[in-house]
Design a protein around this motif. Structure first.
Motif, PDB file in Angstrom:
ATOM      1  N   UNK A 343     -65.515   6.107 -42.181  1.00  0.00           N
ATOM      2  CA  UNK A 343     -66.850   6.693 -42.072  1.00  0.00           C
ATOM      3  C   UNK A 343     -67.058   7.509 -40.595  1.00  0.00           C
ATOM      4  N   UNK A 344     -66.337   6.966 -39.683  1.00  0.00           N
ATOM      5  CA  UNK A 344     -66.050   7.931 -38.479  1.00  0.00           C
ATOM      6  C   UNK A 344     -65.543   9.367 -39.103  1.00  0.00           C
ATOM      7  N   UNK A 345     -64.465   9.304 -39.845  1.00  0.00           N
ATOM      8  CA  UNK A 345     -63.909  10.653 -40.183  1.00  0.00           C
ATOM      9  C   UNK A 345     -65.099  11.438 -41.122  1.00  0.00           C
ATOM     10  N   UNK A 346     -65.666  10.715 -41.760  1.00  0.00           N
ATOM     11  CA  UNK A 346     -66.819  11.340 -42.591  1.00  0.00           C
ATOM     12  C   UNK A 346     -67.766  12.219 -41.726  1.00  0.00           C
ATOM     13  N   UNK A 347     -68.166  11.489 -40.508  1.00  0.00           N
ATOM     14  CA  UNK A 347     -69.262  11.952 -39.454  1.00  0.00           C
ATOM     15  C   UNK A 347     -68.580  13.225 -38.869  1.00  0.00           C
ATOM     16  N   UNK A 348     -67.178  12.994 -38.536  1.00  0.00           N
ATOM     17  CA  UNK A 348     -66.641  14.041 -37.426  1.00  0.00           C
ATOM     18  C   UNK A 348     -66.326  15.426 -38.444  1.00  0.00           C
ATOM     19  N   UNK A 399     -55.734   8.562 -52.976  1.00  0.00           N
ATOM     20  CA  UNK A 399     -54.998   9.391 -51.681  1.00  0.00           C
ATOM     21  C   UNK A 399     -55.334   8.616 -50.378  1.00  0.00           C
ATOM     22  N   UNK A 400     -54.529   9.095 -49.715  1.00  0.00           N
ATOM     23  CA  UNK A 400     -54.654   8.304 -48.170  1.00  0.00           C
ATOM     24  C   UNK A 400     -55.300   9.426 -47.235  1.00  0.00           C
ATOM     25  N   UNK A 401     -56.191   8.977 -46.588  1.00  0.00           N
ATOM     26  CA  UNK A 401     -57.164   9.918 -45.529  1.00  0.00           C
ATOM     27  C   UNK A 401     -56.918   9.775 -44.272  1.00  0.00           C
ATOM     28  N   UNK A 402     -56.341  10.502 -43.365  1.00  0.00           N
ATOM     29  CA  UNK A 402     -56.016  10.822 -41.933  1.00  0.00           C
ATOM     30  C   UNK A 402     -57.040  10.818 -40.985  1.00  0.00           C
ATOM     31  N   UNK A 403     -57.084  10.725 -39.866  1.00  0.00           N
ATOM     32  CA  UNK A 403     -57.956  10.937 -38.790  1.00  0.00           C
ATOM     33  C   UNK A 403     -58.492  12.417 -38.534  1.00  0.00           C
ATOM     34  N   UNK A 404     -57.807  13.290 -39.234  1.00  0.00           N
ATOM     35  CA  UNK A 404     -58.068  14.844 -39.461  1.00  0.00           C
ATOM     36  C   UNK A 404     -58.650  15.100 -40.281  1.00  0.00           C
ATOM     37  N   UNK A 405     -58.898  14.177 -41.188  1.00  0.00           N
ATOM     38  CA  UNK A 405     -59.899  14.544 -42.604  1.00  0.00           C
ATOM     39  C   UNK A 405     -58.945  14.950 -43.585  1.00  0.00           C
ATOM     40  N   UNK A 406     -57.478  15.064 -43.394  1.00  0.00           N
ATOM     41  CA  UNK A 406     -56.704  15.594 -44.211  1.00  0.00           C
ATOM     42  C   UNK A 406     -56.454  14.438 -45.330  1.00  0.00           C
ATOM     43  N   UNK A 407     -55.955  14.774 -46.815  1.00  0.00           N
ATOM     44  CA  UNK A 407     -55.628  13.832 -47.764  1.00  0.00           C
ATOM     45  C   UNK A 407     -54.117  13.803 -47.769  1.00  0.00           C
ATOM     46  N   UNK A 449     -56.452  18.205 -53.717  1.00  0.00           N
ATOM     47  CA  UNK A 449     -57.274  18.520 -52.532  1.00  0.00           C
ATOM     48  C   UNK A 449     -56.689  18.202 -51.373  1.00  0.00           C
ATOM     49  N   UNK A 450     -56.711  19.134 -50.494  1.00  0.00           N
ATOM     50  CA  UNK A 450     -56.168  18.888 -48.970  1.00  0.00           C
ATOM     51  C   UNK A 450     -56.788  18.265 -48.038  1.00  0.00           C
ATOM     52  N   UNK A 451     -58.102  18.169 -48.001  1.00  0.00           N
ATOM     53  CA  UNK A 451     -58.892  17.513 -46.957  1.00  0.00           C
ATOM     54  C   UNK A 451     -59.998  16.840 -47.851  1.00  0.00           C
ATOM     55  N   UNK A 452     -60.978  16.260 -46.925  1.00  0.00           N
ATOM     56  CA  UNK A 452     -62.085  15.584 -47.682  1.00  0.00           C
ATOM     57  C   UNK A 452     -63.214  16.353 -47.901  1.00  0.00           C
ATOM     58  N   UNK A 453     -63.292  17.449 -47.188  1.00  0.00           N
ATOM     59  CA  UNK A 453     -64.209  18.554 -47.498  1.00  0.00           C
ATOM     60  C   UNK A 453     -64.258  19.219 -48.839  1.00  0.00           C
TER      61      UNK A 453
END
Length: 460
Positions: A343-348, A399-407, A449-453
């Protein structure tokens, strides 16, 4: 002369022995785990009971060449329950010691009794030893789960000396001990279920299993933390550790392997509790998705791996406005801290402001999941509920999500996609780096997809 003490202190977690009490165990660093137990005079220096056992194949104490030892999968004995065989690694290995743990009433004794029925029908000599139930109680439960074979023998006994003599005289092929906390050795004055009794009893059973080439199943009680009661050394002594999981008020059960010297760990078998006993669930993915809501926001199907088995589960998220200054966060079936991190990654990284909203995440069906491959599914479920956007019912995400928002990539993507195709899914959202490891097919549309965006834009 100084008086010789007949007691010692043992750690409940790891079995460390000391002449005096410690607040913290020097071995496992756990606090307040030392208990005082009488010292058995019949043990050697290492605390293992000396028993004379025969071995017809190899003379004791004689080294042999490893290349001359013959071992194949044919040596395994199938239980007649495919899900059970999967967890064991293909069947029962002769001379193995297997620990089965689980909550009271979860179905441990029922599953083992069903296994005894199948083995006895195939001509195997089986001995069921119970220290908790009478012969009448066992007979009533046996009649409920199936017909009774003449090869199935029952013994109600808690004395290990009597059990040892019975095993040597009857020489069965498979033995069930229900449960290890009720067995005791007369030379040890402590109560059954204590650290000393459980450790010594398991040591003797291990020597009997290896010396007489008998497969022994041990039923173990669990504590409120969900681990097998008794010293932690109990799990190190046995060959295989199986845990029976699931809500005892629900219909499904999951048998999980956490240690296996003869197969893969983290393998699972799925069962359904019915009136006649435990029934195998041959397609657990379809079973877990039963009752999935249609056209509902916040509902996402993900694919995870349990051992070598792909499993499809539904992730549900509910995001709503908070009525208090401090928003609530709840996670059922997965790691609470991991949900807060995502959720913090989603906000940032995606600009979705959740600081004023309550968020609830649930793994439908009650299964517990900790694999990183569900990260993208949790993110998409939260975003779908927050924006009230519906994800197509035939879409699967992993997929795994990192702190930078990457998948990030996950293991075995081809197996996950094949499972999705088998259940009729048409769209798969996955890490773009996994596309090169998947064979092209027209049965499902693969979207990398490369990131959550990029992933969230697919539902807008």
């Amino acid at each position: 002369m100084a008086k010789v003490k007949d007691t010692a202190f043992f750690c409940n977690e790891c079995g460390y022995e000391s002449a005096k009490w410690f607040g913290q165990c020097p071995a496992c660093k756990q606090w307040n785990t030392f208990v005082e137990e009488p010292v058995s005079k019949s043990t050697n220096v290492k605390g293992v009971v000396k028993t004379s056992l025969r071995n017809s194949d190899i003379k004791k104490g004689t080294p042999v060449q490893l290349s001359t030892v013959h071992s194949t999968d044919k040596d395994r004995v199938t239980t007649g329950i495919k899900e059970f065989d999967r967890v064991l690694g293909g069947g029962i290995v002769s001379g193995s010691l297997i620990l089965v743990g689980g909550d009271p009433g979860i179905g441990k004794s029922t599953l083992l009794l069903q296994m005894c029925h199948n083995l006895s029908k195939s001509g195997k000599k089986v001995l069921y030893i119970s220290g908790e139930e009478s012969l009448t109680q066992i007979k009533l439960r046996a009649e409920r789960v199936g017909t009774i074979s003449e090869e199935l023998m029952v013994l109600c006994e808690t004395s290990l000396e009597v059990i040892e003599g019975t095993l040597k005289s009857e020489n069965p092929q498979v033995v069930i001990i229900d449960s290890i906390q009720t067995m005791y050795r007369e030379e040890i004055s402590s109560a059954p279920g204590s650290v000393g009794q459980v450790r010594e009893t398991t040591a003797i059973l291990m020597q009997l299993a290896k010396g007489l080439n008998i497969s022994i199943f041990i039923v173990g009680h669990v504590t409120k933390e969900g681990v097998v009661a008794g010293p932690r050394v109990l799990e190190h002594m046995v060959d295989t550790v199986l845990y029976f999981e699931g809500d005892k008020y629900a219909t499904y059960r999951i048998l999980r392997s956490v240690k296996n010297r003869f197969g893969s760990t983290n393998e699972i078998g799925v069962f359904e509790m019915q009136e006649s006993g435990l029934v195998e669930v041959t397609n657990p993915s379809e079973y877990m998705l039963t009752g999935k809501p249609e056209n509902a926001s916040g509902s996402i199907v993900v694919c995870l791996l349990e051992g070598t088995r792909p499993l499809l589960v539904e992730i549900q998220a509910l995001v709503c406005d908070s009525n208090f200054g401090l928003p609530r966060r709840t996670a059922a079936g997965t790691d609470y801290n991991r949900v807060n991190l995502l959720m913090a990654v989603l906000e940032k990284r995606a600009g979705i402001h959740l600081s004023a909203s309550d968020a609830y995440v649930n793994i439908a069906g009650g299964v517990k999941v900790n694999e990183p491959a569900i990260d993208l599914g949790i993110v998409m479920a939260i975003a779908s509920s927050f924006r009230n956007k519906i994800v197509d019912d035939k879409t699967i995400i992993f997929g795994e999500v990192g702190l930078a928002g990457e998948v990030r990539a996950v293991s075995q993507p081809q197996i996950r996609v094949n499972e999705a195709i088998k259940l009729g899914f048409k769209i798969c959202i996955l890490p773009s780096v996994c596309l090169k490891n998947i064979k092209e097919t027209d049965k499902i549309t693969l979207i990398g997809v490369r990131n959550i965006i990029e992933a969230i834009k697919l539902i807008e």
